[in-house]
Scaffold this motif. Structure first.
Motif, mmCIF file in Angstrom:
data_model
loop_
_atom_site.group_PDB
_atom_site.id
_atom_site.type_symbol
_atom_site.label_atom_id
_atom_site.label_comp_id
_atom_site.label_asym_id
_atom_site.label_seq_id
_atom_site.Cartn_x
_atom_site.Cartn_y
_atom_site.Cartn_z
ATOM 1 N N PRO A 1 0.800 -1.234 0.000
ATOM 2 C CA PRO A 1 0.000 0.000 0.000
ATOM 3 C C PRO A 1 0.833 1.284 0.000
ATOM 4 C CG PRO A 1 -0.964 -1.584 1.524
ATOM 5 C CD PRO A 1 0.338 -2.184 1.041
ATOM 6 N N LYS A 2 2.076 1.224 0.433
ATOM 7 C CA LYS A 2 2.903 2.439 0.396
ATOM 8 C C LYS A 2 3.125 2.906 -1.042
ATOM 9 C CE LYS A 2 7.302 -0.043 0.369
ATOM 10 N NZ LYS A 2 8.424 -0.540 1.162
ATOM 11 N N ASN A 3 2.897 2.003 -2.023
ATOM 12 C CA ASN A 3 3.041 2.355 -3.432
ATOM 13 C C ASN A 3 1.728 2.809 -4.070
ATOM 14 O OD1 ASN A 3 5.746 1.465 -3.351
ATOM 15 N ND2 ASN A 3 5.086 -0.645 -3.702
ATOM 16 N N HIS A 4 0.655 2.859 -3.295
ATOM 17 C CA HIS A 4 -0.639 3.231 -3.861
ATOM 18 C C HIS A 4 -0.758 4.752 -3.944
ATOM 19 C CE1 HIS A 4 -2.564 -0.858 -2.506
ATOM 20 N NE2 HIS A 4 -1.486 -0.998 -3.270
ATOM 21 N N ALA A 5 -1.307 5.233 -5.062
ATOM 22 C CA ALA A 5 -1.358 6.683 -5.318
ATOM 23 C C ALA A 5 -2.172 7.423 -4.260
ATOM 24 C CB ALA A 5 -1.953 6.939 -6.700
ATOM 25 N N GLU A 6 -3.296 6.827 -3.830
ATOM 26 C CA GLU A 6 -4.182 7.546 -2.913
ATOM 27 C C GLU A 6 -3.574 7.652 -1.513
ATOM 28 O OE1 GLU A 6 -4.523 4.664 -4.357
ATOM 29 O OE2 GLU A 6 -6.106 3.404 -3.498
ATOM 30 N N ARG A 7 -2.681 6.741 -1.171
ATOM 31 C CA ARG A 7 -1.965 6.884 0.092
ATOM 32 C C ARG A 7 -0.805 7.875 -0.066
ATOM 33 N NH1 ARG A 7 0.454 2.115 3.973
ATOM 34 N NH2 ARG A 7 2.356 3.172 4.589
ATOM 35 N N ARG A 8 -0.078 7.752 -1.171
ATOM 36 C CA ARG A 8 1.059 8.657 -1.400
ATOM 37 C C ARG A 8 0.627 10.116 -1.444
ATOM 38 N NH1 ARG A 8 4.483 5.535 -5.999
ATOM 39 N NH2 ARG A 8 5.699 4.284 -4.541
ATOM 40 N N VAL A 9 -0.503 10.376 -2.077
ATOM 41 C CA VAL A 9 -0.894 11.781 -2.233
ATOM 42 C C VAL A 9 -1.216 12.399 -0.872
ATOM 43 C CG1 VAL A 9 -3.419 11.589 -2.607
ATOM 44 C CG2 VAL A 9 -2.078 13.285 -3.863
ATOM 45 N N VAL A 10 -1.770 11.591 0.020
ATOM 46 C CA VAL A 10 -2.053 12.090 1.372
ATOM 47 C C VAL A 10 -0.744 12.351 2.110
ATOM 48 C CG1 VAL A 10 -3.050 11.468 3.613
ATOM 49 C CG2 VAL A 10 -4.316 10.990 1.509
#
Ligand SMILES: [Zn+2]
Ligand SMILES: [Zn+2]
Length: 157
Positions: free
Chosen positions: A89-98
């Motif tokens: 999940p650290k590579n997921h866009a919606e987590r990264r953008v936050v």
């Protein structure tokens, strides 16, 4: 809703905008330019007071040099992301953008390229005070590998 998400927090709903939405277009452009995931590129923008304050795309270099651990283990779509360095999940866009936004609380996330958000990403969005998650209308068809009308593999036309 005529379909079920693989995961949705009980007190949350996903909102939708059309292709013509400028924030969704920005999220798509972020995916096109910066995603390292060749099969399911996603991009996200975080909006505060009508302005984009952070952008992020998904993926990592891991799958270029390693076999996907979830594929190797035969893990179904949407499960066990934390078991693979590349799918984490650290590579997921919606987590990264936050994580990239200086002040995510009260903001809205626009995510292009996926039709739901995983538990870990929702946890980050909720913990940081994100207000709403917006997806592209029809995402449950377009970006769902199991739907006959999906566009996976030709997302950018
Ligand atoms: Zn993987
Ligand atoms: Zn996620």
């Amino acid at each position: 809703m005529a379909f079920d998400y693989p995961y949705l927090p009980p007190d949350r709903a996903i909102l939708y905008v059309g292709e013509d939405n400028a924030f969704m277009q920005a999220a798509k452009e972020e995916a096109r330019l910066h995603s390292l995931d060749t099969s399911m590129p996603t991009g996200a923008v975080l909006i505060q007071n009508g302005v984009i304050v952070a952008r992020a795309a998904n993926g990592s270099e891991f799958h270029k040099t390693h076999k996907c651990e979830r594929v190797r283990l035969g893990i179904p779509t949407g499960q066990g992301y934390e078991l693979c360095e590349g799918c984490h999940p650290k590579n997921h866009a919606e987590r990264r953008v936050v994580e990239r936004a200086q002040r995510p609380e009260g903001g809205d996330v626009y995510l292009w390229g996926h039709w739901w958000a995983c538990t870990a990403c929702w946890d980050v969005m909720i913990d940081s005070g994100v207000r709403n998650l917006y997806l592209l209308e029809g995402s449950e068809r377009l970006f769902n590998k199991n739907h006959p009308e999906n566009v996976v593999g030709k997302q950018f036309g």
